[in-house]
Design a protein around this motif. Structure first.
Motif, PDB file in Angstrom:
ATOM      1  N   TYR A 325       0.948  -1.134   0.023  1.00 63.06           N
ATOM      2  CA  TYR A 325       0.093  -0.181  -0.066  1.00 63.06           C
ATOM      3  C   TYR A 325       0.741   1.174  -0.065  1.00 63.06           C
ATOM      4  O   TYR A 325       0.111   2.392  -0.515  1.00 63.06           O
ATOM      5  CB  TYR A 325      -0.944  -0.008   1.024  1.00 63.06           C
ATOM      6  CG  TYR A 325      -2.083  -1.231   0.871  1.00 63.06           C
ATOM      7  CD1 TYR A 325      -2.942  -0.747  -0.125  1.00 63.06           C
ATOM      8  CD2 TYR A 325      -2.222  -2.155   1.644  1.00 63.06           C
ATOM      9  CE1 TYR A 325      -4.128  -1.492  -0.525  1.00 63.06           C
ATOM     10  CE2 TYR A 325      -3.399  -3.016   1.259  1.00 63.06           C
ATOM     11  CZ  TYR A 325      -4.142  -2.831   0.263  1.00 63.06           C
ATOM     12  OH  TYR A 325      -5.187  -3.540   0.271  1.00 63.06           O
ATOM     13  N   SER A 326       2.059   1.274   0.276  1.00 57.54           N
ATOM     14  CA  SER A 326       2.746   2.228   0.286  1.00 57.54           C
ATOM     15  C   SER A 326       3.276   2.619  -1.362  1.00 57.54           C
ATOM     16  O   SER A 326       3.155   3.868  -1.665  1.00 57.54           O
ATOM     17  CB  SER A 326       4.245   2.202   0.888  1.00 57.54           C
ATOM     18  OG  SER A 326       5.069   1.188   0.421  1.00 57.54           O
ATOM     19  N   ARG A 327       3.421   1.481  -1.962  1.00 60.46           N
ATOM     20  CA  ARG A 327       3.546   1.906  -3.577  1.00 60.46           C
ATOM     21  C   ARG A 327       2.036   2.353  -4.239  1.00 60.46           C
ATOM     22  O   ARG A 327       1.860   3.274  -4.961  1.00 60.46           O
ATOM     23  CB  ARG A 327       3.825   0.446  -4.254  1.00 60.46           C
ATOM     24  CG  ARG A 327       5.201  -0.188  -3.946  1.00 60.46           C
ATOM     25  CD  ARG A 327       5.398  -0.999  -4.747  1.00 60.46           C
ATOM     26  NE  ARG A 327       4.689  -2.326  -4.535  1.00 60.46           N
ATOM     27  CZ  ARG A 327       4.931  -3.516  -3.914  1.00 60.46           C
ATOM     28  NH1 ARG A 327       6.082  -3.150  -2.934  1.00 60.46           N
ATOM     29  NH2 ARG A 327       4.035  -4.402  -3.906  1.00 60.46           N
ATOM     30  N   GLU A 328       0.928   2.005  -3.562  1.00 61.38           N
ATOM     31  CA  GLU A 328      -0.611   2.193  -4.175  1.00 61.38           C
ATOM     32  C   GLU A 328      -0.646   3.625  -3.749  1.00 61.38           C
ATOM     33  O   GLU A 328      -1.421   4.440  -4.410  1.00 61.38           O
ATOM     34  CB  GLU A 328      -1.389   1.553  -3.603  1.00 61.38           C
ATOM     35  CG  GLU A 328      -2.744   1.608  -4.022  1.00 61.38           C
ATOM     36  CD  GLU A 328      -3.874   1.686  -3.055  1.00 61.38           C
ATOM     37  OE1 GLU A 328      -5.042   2.533  -3.214  1.00 61.38           O
ATOM     38  OE2 GLU A 328      -3.958   1.300  -1.923  1.00 61.38           O
ATOM     39  N   THR A 329      -0.428   3.952  -2.284  1.00 62.10           N
ATOM     40  CA  THR A 329      -0.659   5.491  -2.054  1.00 62.10           C
ATOM     41  C   THR A 329       0.480   6.733  -2.538  1.00 62.10           C
ATOM     42  O   THR A 329       0.217   7.696  -2.341  1.00 62.10           O
ATOM     43  CB  THR A 329      -0.942   5.540  -0.489  1.00 62.10           C
ATOM     44  OG1 THR A 329       0.305   5.105   0.099  1.00 62.10           O
ATOM     45  CG2 THR A 329      -1.932   4.468  -0.119  1.00 62.10           C
ATOM     46  N   GLY A 330       1.605   6.040  -2.769  1.00 57.21           N
ATOM     47  CA  GLY A 330       2.767   6.827  -3.098  1.00 57.21           C
ATOM     48  C   GLY A 330       3.486   7.499  -1.811  1.00 57.21           C
ATOM     49  O   GLY A 330       4.168   8.258  -1.917  1.00 57.21           O
ATOM     50  N   ARG A 331       2.979   7.032  -0.522  1.00 60.40           N
ATOM     51  CA  ARG A 331       3.699   7.298   0.713  1.00 60.40           C
ATOM     52  C   ARG A 331       4.907   6.330   0.923  1.00 60.40           C
ATOM     53  O   ARG A 331       5.044   5.280   0.403  1.00 60.40           O
ATOM     54  CB  ARG A 331       2.865   7.034   1.951  1.00 60.40           C
ATOM     55  CG  ARG A 331       1.595   8.140   1.883  1.00 60.40           C
ATOM     56  CD  ARG A 331       0.591   7.893   2.801  1.00 60.40           C
ATOM     57  NE  ARG A 331       1.097   8.193   4.200  1.00 60.40           N
ATOM     58  CZ  ARG A 331       0.943   9.392   4.573  1.00 60.40           C
ATOM     59  NH1 ARG A 331       0.296  10.227   3.970  1.00 60.40           N
ATOM     60  NH2 ARG A 331       1.566   9.694   5.968  1.00 60.40           N
ATOM     61  N   ARG A 332       6.068   6.790   1.642  1.00 58.10           N
ATOM     62  CA  ARG A 332       7.026   5.960   1.812  1.00 58.10           C
ATOM     63  C   ARG A 332       6.679   4.661   2.611  1.00 58.10           C
ATOM     64  O   ARG A 332       6.035   4.817   3.618  1.00 58.10           O
ATOM     65  CB  ARG A 332       8.223   6.863   2.333  1.00 58.10           C
ATOM     66  CG  ARG A 332       8.130   7.400   3.753  1.00 58.10           C
ATOM     67  CD  ARG A 332       8.997   8.299   4.147  1.00 58.10           C
ATOM     68  NE  ARG A 332       8.961   8.855   5.688  1.00 58.10           N
ATOM     69  CZ  ARG A 332       9.274   8.067   6.734  1.00 58.10           C
ATOM     70  NH1 ARG A 332       9.732   6.840   6.465  1.00 58.10           N
ATOM     71  NH2 ARG A 332       9.173   8.439   7.885  1.00 58.10           N
ATOM     72  N   ALA A 333       7.469   3.852   2.376  1.00 55.34           N
ATOM     73  CA  ALA A 333       7.351   2.598   3.292  1.00 55.34           C
ATOM     74  C   ALA A 333       7.734   2.782   4.589  1.00 55.34           C
ATOM     75  O   ALA A 333       8.421   3.642   5.133  1.00 55.34           O
ATOM     76  CB  ALA A 333       8.016   1.202   2.667  1.00 55.34           C
ATOM     77  N   ARG A 334       6.935   2.257   5.573  1.00 53.64           N
ATOM     78  CA  ARG A 334       7.056   2.545   7.061  1.00 53.64           C
ATOM     79  C   ARG A 334       7.181   1.108   7.647  1.00 53.64           C
ATOM     80  O   ARG A 334       6.223   0.152   7.175  1.00 53.64           O
ATOM     81  CB  ARG A 334       6.070   3.281   7.701  1.00 53.64           C
ATOM     82  CG  ARG A 334       6.488   4.809   7.593  1.00 53.64           C
ATOM     83  CD  ARG A 334       5.097   5.843   8.147  1.00 53.64           C
ATOM     84  NE  ARG A 334       5.525   6.977   8.484  1.00 53.64           N
ATOM     85  CZ  ARG A 334       5.272   7.737   7.595  1.00 53.64           C
ATOM     86  NH1 ARG A 334       4.518   7.578   6.332  1.00 53.64           N
ATOM     87  NH2 ARG A 334       5.581   9.237   7.631  1.00 53.64           N
ATOM     88  N   ASN A 335       8.144   0.721   8.750  1.00 54.61           N
ATOM     89  CA  ASN A 335       7.678  -0.428   9.391  1.00 54.61           C
ATOM     90  C   ASN A 335       7.127  -0.062  10.839  1.00 54.61           C
ATOM     91  O   ASN A 335       6.511   1.081  10.961  1.00 54.61           O
ATOM     92  CB  ASN A 335       9.192  -0.886   9.705  1.00 54.61           C
ATOM     93  CG  ASN A 335      10.001  -0.093  10.571  1.00 54.61           C
ATOM     94  OD1 ASN A 335       9.553   0.974  11.105  1.00 54.61           O
ATOM     95  ND2 ASN A 335      11.377  -0.389  10.694  1.00 54.61           N
ATOM     96  N   PHE A 336       6.964  -1.040  11.778  1.00 54.95           N
ATOM     97  CA  PHE A 336       6.206  -0.999  12.639  1.00 54.95           C
ATOM     98  C   PHE A 336       6.849  -0.931  13.883  1.00 54.95           C
ATOM     99  O   PHE A 336       7.893  -1.644  14.315  1.00 54.95           O
ATOM    100  CB  PHE A 336       5.021  -2.193  12.923  1.00 54.95           C
ATOM    101  CG  PHE A 336       4.264  -2.220  11.573  1.00 54.95           C
ATOM    102  CD1 PHE A 336       2.907  -1.824  11.594  1.00 54.95           C
ATOM    103  CD2 PHE A 336       4.681  -3.017  10.347  1.00 54.95           C
ATOM    104  CE1 PHE A 336       2.161  -2.004  10.673  1.00 54.95           C
ATOM    105  CE2 PHE A 336       3.736  -3.151   9.564  1.00 54.95           C
ATOM    106  CZ  PHE A 336       2.609  -2.505   9.388  1.00 54.95           C
TER     107      PHE A 336
END
Length: 439
Positions: A325-336
């Motif tokens: 979903y980071s690719r889908e939304t264009g937001r950078r990937a985050r971990n938890f």
């Protein structure tokens, strides 16, 4: 003007005045819009749904959940800022909806959200559900998942019918596709009939075809999904919802392996894979499901494990969705954060993998820092579990901060609107931002 091919179908359920005011602009943007009541919505297909949530929907949410679970599309909630303050509303909206909007509408954001929901609905229609973006693999290294994959390698090459049983959101559709992909029929059609969402009066024609008039006015027969699946796999999703009359006709086909076309018998070769979340044995006792059909479908059986029994897979699945979903939304990937991982481990996941998917998607949008925190997921963190009760002020403070984060995610470019959504003045809004050290 938009041509027919670009028309997107929006269904507005329980429309309010603000909803109706959106329609002219949506028409210009290429949307075909229909409105109806909640009771009528189950039989009204659409590309995207928008539902105005009313007080009774929060008090008795099963009707809304039933509508969404029966549809194969994305739904957006419309509600007031006062509604957001109701107990557990955040969990309800997060688990069941693609996104939500508060009234009055930010029209520009509505357009953007509808477009994203339409894109996600098209992916869903093409079969891009959880895990399939990773090559249609069933993700997880827990014992139930290892045993499931091992079982599927044994069942897939056979020609026998398979019944897949399990709770909603546990990946039954993905298992059906995996069986097809690993079978000798993999190059042939995989044809889906959703027995729960197809209106009862259309199911017969959907399965067996019907006779109508062609463009020249002449009689023309339109083949059903059974014939379309010839040589491949016929996937009956939620077969427990089939009406008794259609059950009888399906049983006849499974016994005779042909359909009637203009009085002639046409052989059809399909492998049948069915899913159900319904207790079919109980349905048989209540005379809602045919016992003879049950034995035809239940030759081989696969059970899916609920997510609460697969806690070892939580981190893997959550990170998979975060990347996707980071690719889908264009937001950078985050971990938890560690706190978020602990909170996920303590949650019961009544909506299973689908709920996890939705919470992670929400967390990516809400996360302010480098990591996704428990409250971004709408879950209680370790601090909340460390004591059995918190003070009333602590509860108020947490809710206050969550409301500020939510509204800033959606209205960061217009703080006056953000303050108005929360029902407070702009000076009060700034004071609260400073109090909670936000921005």
């Amino acid at each position: 003007m938009h041509d027919l091919a670009s028309t997107r179908h929006l269904l507005i359920v329980e429309p309010c005045e603000e909803c109706l005011q959106l329609i002219p602009g949506l028409h210009i943007a290429g949307w075909e819009v229909e409105t109806c009541t909640l009771e009528q919505a189950v039989s009204r297909p659409c590309d995207v749904g928008l539902i105005r949530l009313l007080p009774e929907h929060f008090e008795h949410p099963d009707a809304v959940k039933n509508l969404i679970s029966r549809s194969n599309t994305e739904w957006i909630a419309a509600l007031t800022s006062e509604d957001l303050r109701r107990e557990l509303v955040g969990d309800f909206v997060c688990e069941w909806f693609f996104d939500f909007h508060t009234l009055p509408f930010d029209v520009a954001r509505v357009q953007v959200t509808l477009g994203r929901a339409y894109g996600m609905a098209r992916l869903r229609a093409k079969g891009t559900e959880y895990g399939e973006s990773a090559g249609q693999k069933l993700l997880g290294e827990s014992r139930p998942m290892r045993e499931l994959r091992r079982l599927l390698t044994k069942l897939a090459p056979t020609e026998s019918p398979v019944l897949i049983r399990g709770e909603g959101g546990t990946g039954k559709k993905l298992i059906a596709r995996t069986l097809h992909a690993q079978s000798q029929r993999r190059e042939q059609p995989f044809v889906t009939v959703n027995c729960a969402t197809t209106p009862e009066h259309l199911l017969q024609a959907e399965l067996f075809g019907e006779v109508g008039k062609g463009g020249d006015g002449l009689r023309q027969r339109m083949p059903g999904r059974i014939e379309e699946a010839d040589g491949g796999t016929l996937f009956l999703d939620e077969v427990g919802d089939l009406p008794l009359e259609v059950q009888a006709n399906l049983l006849r086909f499974l016994q005779q392996r042909h359909v009637e076309v203009d009085g002639e018998r046409v052989p059809v070769d399909v492998r049948v894979v069915a899913t159900t979340h319904v207790d079919l044995e109980a349905a048989i006792r209540m005379k809602r499901f045919r016992e003879d059909l049950y034995y035809r479908l239940n030759v081989l059986q696969v059970g899916t494990a609920p997510l609460r029994e697969r806690h070892g897979d939580l981190a893997l699945l959550a990170n998979h969705f975060a990347q996707f979903y980071s690719r889908e939304t264009g937001r950078r990937a985050r971990n938890f954060s560690q706190d978020a991982l602990v909170a996920m481990g303590k949650h019961d996941w009544p909506g299973n993998v689908r709920e996890l998917e939705n919470r992670v998607r929400r967390g990516l949008v809400l996360a302010e820092g480098r990591q996704i925190e428990a409250f971004d997921l709408g879950l209680l963190g370790e601090d909340a579990f460390s004591s059995s009760m918190a003070t009333l002020e602590e509860y108020k403070s947490r809710a206050e901060r969550q409301a500020l984060c939510d509204v800033l995610t959606r209205h960061s470019d217009n703080l006056s609107v953000a303050a108005k959504v929360l029902g407070i003045s702009r000076p009060t809004f700034y004071r609260l931002l400073h109090k909670h050290q936000i921005r």
